[in-house]
Design a protein around this motif. Structure first.
Motif, PDB file in Angstrom:
ATOM      1  N   LEU A 133     -28.255  12.577   5.254  1.00 34.66           N
ATOM      2  CA  LEU A 133     -29.317  11.486   4.876  1.00 34.66           C
ATOM      3  C   LEU A 133     -30.447  10.847   5.832  1.00 34.66           C
ATOM      4  CD1 LEU A 133     -27.572   9.930   1.765  1.00 34.66           C
ATOM      5  CD2 LEU A 133     -29.597  11.649   1.445  1.00 34.66           C
ATOM      6  N   SER A 134     -29.682  10.667   7.169  1.00 30.92           N
ATOM      7  CA  SER A 134     -30.389  10.025   7.979  1.00 30.92           C
ATOM      8  C   SER A 134     -31.356  11.027   8.729  1.00 30.92           C
ATOM      9  CB  SER A 134     -29.231   9.584   9.088  1.00 30.92           C
ATOM     10  OG  SER A 134     -28.301   8.508   8.569  1.00 30.92           O
ATOM     11  N   LEU A 135     -31.080  12.388   8.745  1.00 31.22           N
ATOM     12  CA  LEU A 135     -32.034  13.196   9.182  1.00 31.22           C
ATOM     13  C   LEU A 135     -33.046  13.352   8.247  1.00 31.22           C
ATOM     14  CD1 LEU A 135     -30.137  16.218  11.206  1.00 31.22           C
ATOM     15  CD2 LEU A 135     -31.185  14.160  12.124  1.00 31.22           C
ATOM     16  N   LEU A 136     -32.909  13.316   7.044  1.00 27.99           N
ATOM     17  CA  LEU A 136     -33.853  13.591   6.069  1.00 27.99           C
ATOM     18  C   LEU A 136     -34.789  12.344   5.964  1.00 27.99           C
ATOM     19  CD1 LEU A 136     -31.972  14.987   2.900  1.00 27.99           C
ATOM     20  CD2 LEU A 136     -33.546  15.967   3.907  1.00 27.99           C
ATOM     21  N   LYS A 137     -34.239  11.369   6.509  1.00 27.42           N
ATOM     22  CA  LYS A 137     -35.043  10.207   6.614  1.00 27.42           C
ATOM     23  C   LYS A 137     -35.779   9.708   5.125  1.00 27.42           C
ATOM     24  CE  LYS A 137     -36.108  10.608  11.534  1.00 27.42           C
ATOM     25  NZ  LYS A 137     -34.785  11.779  11.600  1.00 27.42           N
ATOM     26  N   PRO A 138     -34.925   9.622   3.971  1.00 25.01           N
ATOM     27  CA  PRO A 138     -35.729   9.722   2.689  1.00 25.01           C
ATOM     28  C   PRO A 138     -36.525   8.123   2.792  1.00 25.01           C
ATOM     29  CG  PRO A 138     -33.557   9.185   2.802  1.00 25.01           C
ATOM     30  CD  PRO A 138     -33.653   9.728   3.776  1.00 25.01           C
ATOM     31  N   ARG A 139     -37.783   7.971   2.367  1.00 22.75           N
ATOM     32  CA  ARG A 139     -38.576   7.069   2.272  1.00 22.75           C
ATOM     33  C   ARG A 139     -39.143   6.836   0.968  1.00 22.75           C
ATOM     34  NH1 ARG A 139     -41.986   9.118   4.861  1.00 22.75           N
ATOM     35  NH2 ARG A 139     -43.581   9.579   3.482  1.00 22.75           N
ATOM     36  N   SER A 140     -38.678   5.592   0.021  1.00 22.56           N
ATOM     37  CA  SER A 140     -39.076   5.437  -1.270  1.00 22.56           C
ATOM     38  C   SER A 140     -40.736   4.956  -1.173  1.00 22.56           C
ATOM     39  CB  SER A 140     -38.441   4.449  -1.759  1.00 22.56           C
ATOM     40  OG  SER A 140     -38.703   4.142  -3.327  1.00 22.56           O
ATOM     41  N   TYR A 141     -41.385   5.900  -2.070  1.00 19.91           N
ATOM     42  CA  TYR A 141     -42.765   6.003  -1.891  1.00 19.91           C
ATOM     43  C   TYR A 141     -43.382   5.591  -3.295  1.00 19.91           C
ATOM     44  CZ  TYR A 141     -43.839  10.746  -2.678  1.00 19.91           C
ATOM     45  OH  TYR A 141     -43.729  12.061  -3.158  1.00 19.91           O
ATOM     46  N   MET A 142     -42.336   5.734  -4.367  1.00 22.36           N
ATOM     47  CA  MET A 142     -42.931   5.612  -5.852  1.00 22.36           C
ATOM     48  C   MET A 142     -41.708   4.940  -6.383  1.00 22.36           C
ATOM     49  SD  MET A 142     -44.504   8.386  -8.266  1.00 22.36           S
ATOM     50  CE  MET A 142     -46.062   8.593  -7.337  1.00 22.36           C
ATOM     51  N   SER A 143     -41.922   3.787  -6.940  1.00 26.39           N
ATOM     52  CA  SER A 143     -40.979   3.031  -7.657  1.00 26.39           C
ATOM     53  C   SER A 143     -41.667   2.648  -9.075  1.00 26.39           C
ATOM     54  CB  SER A 143     -40.271   1.921  -7.147  1.00 26.39           C
ATOM     55  OG  SER A 143     -39.824   2.380  -6.149  1.00 26.39           O
ATOM     56  N   LYS A 144     -41.166   3.419 -10.237  1.00 25.09           N
ATOM     57  CA  LYS A 144     -42.090   3.026 -11.473  1.00 25.09           C
ATOM     58  C   LYS A 144     -40.979   2.933 -12.669  1.00 25.09           C
ATOM     59  CE  LYS A 144     -46.631   5.061 -10.640  1.00 25.09           C
ATOM     60  NZ  LYS A 144     -46.666   4.982  -9.417  1.00 25.09           N
ATOM     61  N   GLY A 145     -41.427   2.405 -13.798  1.00 22.48           N
ATOM     62  CA  GLY A 145     -40.656   2.451 -15.077  1.00 22.48           C
ATOM     63  C   GLY A 145     -41.384   3.521 -15.707  1.00 22.48           C
ATOM     64  N   PHE A 146     -40.709   4.003 -16.744  1.00 14.88           N
ATOM     65  CA  PHE A 146     -41.323   5.028 -17.739  1.00 14.88           C
ATOM     66  C   PHE A 146     -40.782   4.706 -19.223  1.00 14.88           C
ATOM     67  CE2 PHE A 146     -40.815   9.184 -20.175  1.00 14.88           C
ATOM     68  CZ  PHE A 146     -41.849   9.479 -20.296  1.00 14.88           C
ATOM     69  N   GLU A 147     -41.538   4.584 -20.214  1.00 15.70           N
ATOM     70  CA  GLU A 147     -40.947   4.241 -21.470  1.00 15.70           C
ATOM     71  C   GLU A 147     -41.645   5.541 -22.370  1.00 15.70           C
ATOM     72  OE1 GLU A 147     -42.041   0.309 -22.995  1.00 15.70           O
ATOM     73  OE2 GLU A 147     -44.467   0.881 -22.764  1.00 15.70           O
ATOM     74  N   ALA A 148     -41.041   5.570 -23.607  1.00 13.09           N
ATOM     75  CA  ALA A 148     -41.366   6.665 -24.470  1.00 13.09           C
ATOM     76  C   ALA A 148     -41.142   6.286 -25.809  1.00 13.09           C
ATOM     77  CB  ALA A 148     -41.163   7.972 -24.209  1.00 13.09           C
ATOM     78  N   GLY A 149     -41.774   6.542 -27.058  1.00 18.72           N
ATOM     79  CA  GLY A 149     -41.306   6.429 -28.344  1.00 18.72           C
ATOM     80  C   GLY A 149     -41.434   7.672 -29.182  1.00 18.72           C
ATOM     81  N   GLY A 150     -40.871   7.478 -30.259  1.00 18.16           N
ATOM     82  CA  GLY A 150     -40.812   8.709 -31.235  1.00 18.16           C
ATOM     83  C   GLY A 150     -40.339  10.060 -30.624  1.00 18.16           C
ATOM     84  N   ALA A 151     -41.092  11.140 -31.045  1.00 20.81           N
ATOM     85  CA  ALA A 151     -40.959  12.366 -30.558  1.00 20.81           C
ATOM     86  C   ALA A 151     -41.695  12.833 -29.451  1.00 20.81           C
ATOM     87  CB  ALA A 151     -41.108  13.538 -31.692  1.00 20.81           C
ATOM     88  N   TRP A 152     -41.131  13.012 -28.372  1.00 23.38           N
ATOM     89  CA  TRP A 152     -41.961  13.155 -27.003  1.00 23.38           C
ATOM     90  C   TRP A 152     -41.257  14.326 -26.064  1.00 23.38           C
ATOM     91  CZ3 TRP A 152     -39.385  11.982 -22.452  1.00 23.38           C
ATOM     92  CH2 TRP A 152     -38.430  11.170 -22.436  1.00 23.38           C
ATOM     93  N   SER A 153     -42.048  14.985 -25.125  1.00 27.67           N
ATOM     94  CA  SER A 153     -41.480  15.644 -24.022  1.00 27.67           C
ATOM     95  C   SER A 153     -42.598  15.544 -23.134  1.00 27.67           C
ATOM     96  CB  SER A 153     -41.475  17.149 -24.885  1.00 27.67           C
ATOM     97  OG  SER A 153     -41.256  18.056 -23.684  1.00 27.67           O
ATOM     98  N   VAL A 154     -42.250  15.524 -21.934  1.00 20.52           N
ATOM     99  CA  VAL A 154     -43.098  15.396 -20.896  1.00 20.52           C
ATOM    100  C   VAL A 154     -42.665  16.531 -19.468  1.00 20.52           C
ATOM    101  CG1 VAL A 154     -43.897  13.963 -18.907  1.00 20.52           C
ATOM    102  CG2 VAL A 154     -43.341  12.953 -21.271  1.00 20.52           C
TER     103      VAL A 154
END
Length: 305
Positions: free
Chosen positions: A8-29
């Motif tokens: 993980l240190s060599l990969l240097k992961p950098r969080s660049y998108m933090s979001k929430g996702f909500e859905a209702g009823g019948a859905w597919s994304v």
């Protein structure tokens, strides 16, 4: 460091998108391919199905579950996989970082998480060491992740000064915790791959020894002794699990470390070679070119360019 921390240190992961996702009823994304990135998400309410490209079988996710996708492959989330999916792009493109996007009005399902960019010329090699899907569903594991998830949600919701940075740190914690739990929950002999070797009480001792002291003059015999196995049985078991012979793995790891040093420090090639156990620069350069396809100096110039 230990092998997982090293990778993980060599990969240097950098969080660049933090979001929430909500859905209702019948859905597919349908979510697109995100090259050289890692996704880490937690289901807060509701349930759904997860289908990842080229991975057999779908995963049923419930509230409290966490999943990590280290390979950046296209994937689908759906209340029912028989529903034709819509493209995630239009749904997410208008959302600000830290916000929540909605599909079908939300209300029935909610998840939160982050996407991590990873860096380095050989990120694809390192990512290949991680499993394509990590699913955390064990109650005790979910409980230990809950604090980070709840704190992340709180920071995203309240939008206080510095909140996004705290949320990113929580996302990093979720990522490392989930991968560590995956190692803990992988039964010995259950599967092959680098993580299976980490989960094996004998092979993990040899892996830890190589990562703790990559410059040591390891032999197959001394590594087998670390693992408490005979030389022949160790060699066979290691190659079956990891996909390469022990000393081949050690050489590749040394060269990945060398590549990172040549890219991110001003150390001369001779110093890097000596620090990784090579008494001569020529022997190091030969191993480097055989493993990474160019000389250390050419590699350094390519990265600088």
């Amino acid at each position: 460091m230990d092998p997982l921390s090293d990778v993980l240190s060599l990969l240097k992961p950098r969080s660049y998108m933090s979001k929430g996702f909500e859905a209702g009823g019948a859905w597919s994304v349908q979510f697109p391919d995100h090259y050289q990135s890692i996704k880490c998400n937690a289901i807060i309410t509701g349930e759904c199905w997860l289908a990842v490209d080229s991975v057999p079988g779908a995963v049923h996710l419930k509230a409290g579950d966490c999943f990590v996708l280290p390979a950046g492959r296209p994937f689908r989330l759906a209340s029912d996989l028989s529903i034709p999916p819509v493209d995630a792009g239009p749904i997410f493109q208008q959302a600000r970082d830290g916000g929540t996007v909605s599909c079908n009005g939300g209300k029935d399902f909610f998840l939160t998480g982050s996407r991590f960019a990873v860096s380095g010329t050989h990120a694809s090699t390192l990512l290949a060491m991680l499993p394509p899907v990590v699913h955390i569903s064990k109650e005790s594991d979910k409980a230990s992740l809950r604090w980070a998830v709840e704190r992340m949600m709180e920071e995203l919701r309240e939008q206080r000064p510095g909140g996004l940075l705290i949320a990113q740190h929580m996302a990093h914690m979720m990522l490392v915790q989930a991968l560590r739990m995956h190692v803990d929950n992988t039964a010995e002999g259950e599967s092959s791959g680098w993580f299976a070797a980490l989960a094996d009480r004998q092979l993990s001792k040899a892996l830890n020894a190589m990562h703790e002291n990559p410059a040591h003059r390891w032999t197959v015999q001394t590594l087998a002794e670390q693992a408490g196995m005979s030389r022949s049985v160790f060699s066979q078991k290691f190659k079956l699990a990891v996909g390469s012979a022990p000393l081949e793995y050690l050489t590749r790891w040394r060269m990945l470390l060398a590549g990172d040093r040549l890219t991110n420090s001003k150390e001369p090639v001779s110093a890097v070679a000596l620090s990784l156990g090579y008494e001569s620069e020529s022997a190091f350069s030969t191993a480097f070119k055989r493993t990474l396809g160019c000389s250390p100096r050419q590699y350094g110039q390519q990265q600088a360019g």
